[in-house]
Design an enzyme around this catalytic site. Sequence first.
Site, PDB file in Angstrom:
ATOM      1  N   ASN A  42      32.054  54.290  27.221  1.00 42.36           N
ATOM      2  CA  ASN A  42      33.446  54.747  27.239  1.00 42.36           C
ATOM      3  C   ASN A  42      33.588  56.008  26.388  1.00 42.36           C
ATOM      4  O   ASN A  42      32.962  56.148  25.331  1.00 42.36           O
ATOM      5  CB  ASN A  42      34.417  53.644  26.794  1.00 42.36           C
ATOM      6  CG  ASN A  42      34.092  53.026  25.459  1.00 42.36           C
ATOM      7  OD1 ASN A  42      32.945  52.951  25.038  1.00 42.36           O
ATOM      8  ND2 ASN A  42      35.122  52.555  24.762  1.00 42.36           N
ATOM      9  N   GLU A  55      32.136  52.074  32.846  1.00 39.51           N
ATOM     10  CA  GLU A  55      31.752  51.844  34.247  1.00 39.51           C
ATOM     11  C   GLU A  55      31.902  53.111  35.080  1.00 39.51           C
ATOM     12  O   GLU A  55      31.046  53.448  35.896  1.00 39.51           O
ATOM     13  CB  GLU A  55      32.617  50.744  34.875  1.00 39.51           C
ATOM     14  CG  GLU A  55      32.471  49.382  34.242  1.00 39.51           C
ATOM     15  CD  GLU A  55      33.439  49.150  33.081  1.00 39.51           C
ATOM     16  OE1 GLU A  55      33.730  50.093  32.317  1.00 39.51           O
ATOM     17  OE2 GLU A  55      33.898  48.009  32.953  1.00 39.51           O
ATOM     18  N   CYS A  93      38.490  50.996  37.240  1.00 35.74           N
ATOM     19  CA  CYS A  93      37.041  50.990  37.492  1.00 35.74           C
ATOM     20  C   CYS A  93      36.698  50.168  38.731  1.00 35.74           C
ATOM     21  O   CYS A  93      35.820  50.543  39.516  1.00 35.74           O
ATOM     22  CB  CYS A  93      36.289  50.460  36.276  1.00 35.74           C
ATOM     23  SG  CYS A  93      36.335  51.621  34.896  1.00 35.74           S
TER      24      CYS A  93
HETATM   25  N1  THU Z   1      36.821  49.977  28.391  1.00 38.05           N
HETATM   26  C1  THU Z   1      35.688  50.227  29.115  1.00 38.05           C
HETATM   27  O1  THU Z   1      34.978  51.202  28.884  1.00 38.05           O
HETATM   28  N2  THU Z   1      35.368  49.367  30.099  1.00 38.05           N
HETATM   29  C2  THU Z   1      35.996  48.191  30.345  1.00 38.05           C
HETATM   30  O2  THU Z   1      35.532  47.430  31.176  1.00 38.05           O
HETATM   31  C3  THU Z   1      37.208  47.841  29.590  1.00 38.05           C
HETATM   32  C4  THU Z   1      37.705  48.871  28.656  1.00 38.05           C
HETATM   33  C5  THU Z   1      37.133  50.859  27.266  1.00 38.05           C
HETATM   34  C6  THU Z   1      38.289  51.777  27.428  1.00 38.05           C
HETATM   35  C7  THU Z   1      38.680  52.044  25.996  1.00 38.05           C
HETATM   36  O3  THU Z   1      37.868  53.084  25.481  1.00 38.05           O
HETATM   37  C8  THU Z   1      38.315  50.759  25.269  1.00 38.05           C
HETATM   38  O4  THU Z   1      37.420  50.068  26.118  1.00 38.05           O
HETATM   39  C9  THU Z   1      39.495  49.871  24.940  1.00 38.05           C
HETATM   40  O5  THU Z   1      40.256  49.635  26.076  1.00 38.05           O
END
Ligand code: THU
Length: 134
Positions: A42, A55, A93
């Site tokens: 992320n 993702e 996603c």
């Molecule tokens: N996030 C992801 O990268 N993937 C997920 O499946 C759920 C949420 C990230 C987005 C943000 O940077 C942090 O987790 C909190 O929501």
Amino acid sequence: MTDKELIEAAKEASSQSYSPYSKFKVGAALLCDDGELFTGCNVENASYSATCCAERTALFSAVAAGKRSFKKIAVAGSSDGAFAIITQPCGVCLQALSEFCSGEFEVLLTDKSGIRKMKLSDFLPYPFSKTSMN
Ligand code: THU
């Protein structure tokens, strides 16, 4: 590549997470049909809304490298490195994955008890698609 290895790749990818706001580090590992692996983390943003989930980072890297067919994705998230609780893909996603993957596409999640194997249609049974625009 085994499911366990794919989960490990997702955990490893989370170490590159840029998440100064949530402090929640997420990694994703996307296995292409041809066996190649793409990972992502992320990437947060001060605007919050410009944040990209792990993702989609993995998916878009793969698509940018010319990949279009995918076998499975593993996702692992944690704020303390323990990966104790499942991190499931968000709606955006899931929709992005549905552009390239069928409902049978495997989504591997992890928590302290091990690996949970789901499929895309478990989360998003009715994706918006090009056939929705007839
Ligand atoms: N996030 C992801 O990268 N993937 C997920 O499946 C759920 C949420 C990230 C987005 C943000 O940077 C942090 O987790 C909190 O929501």
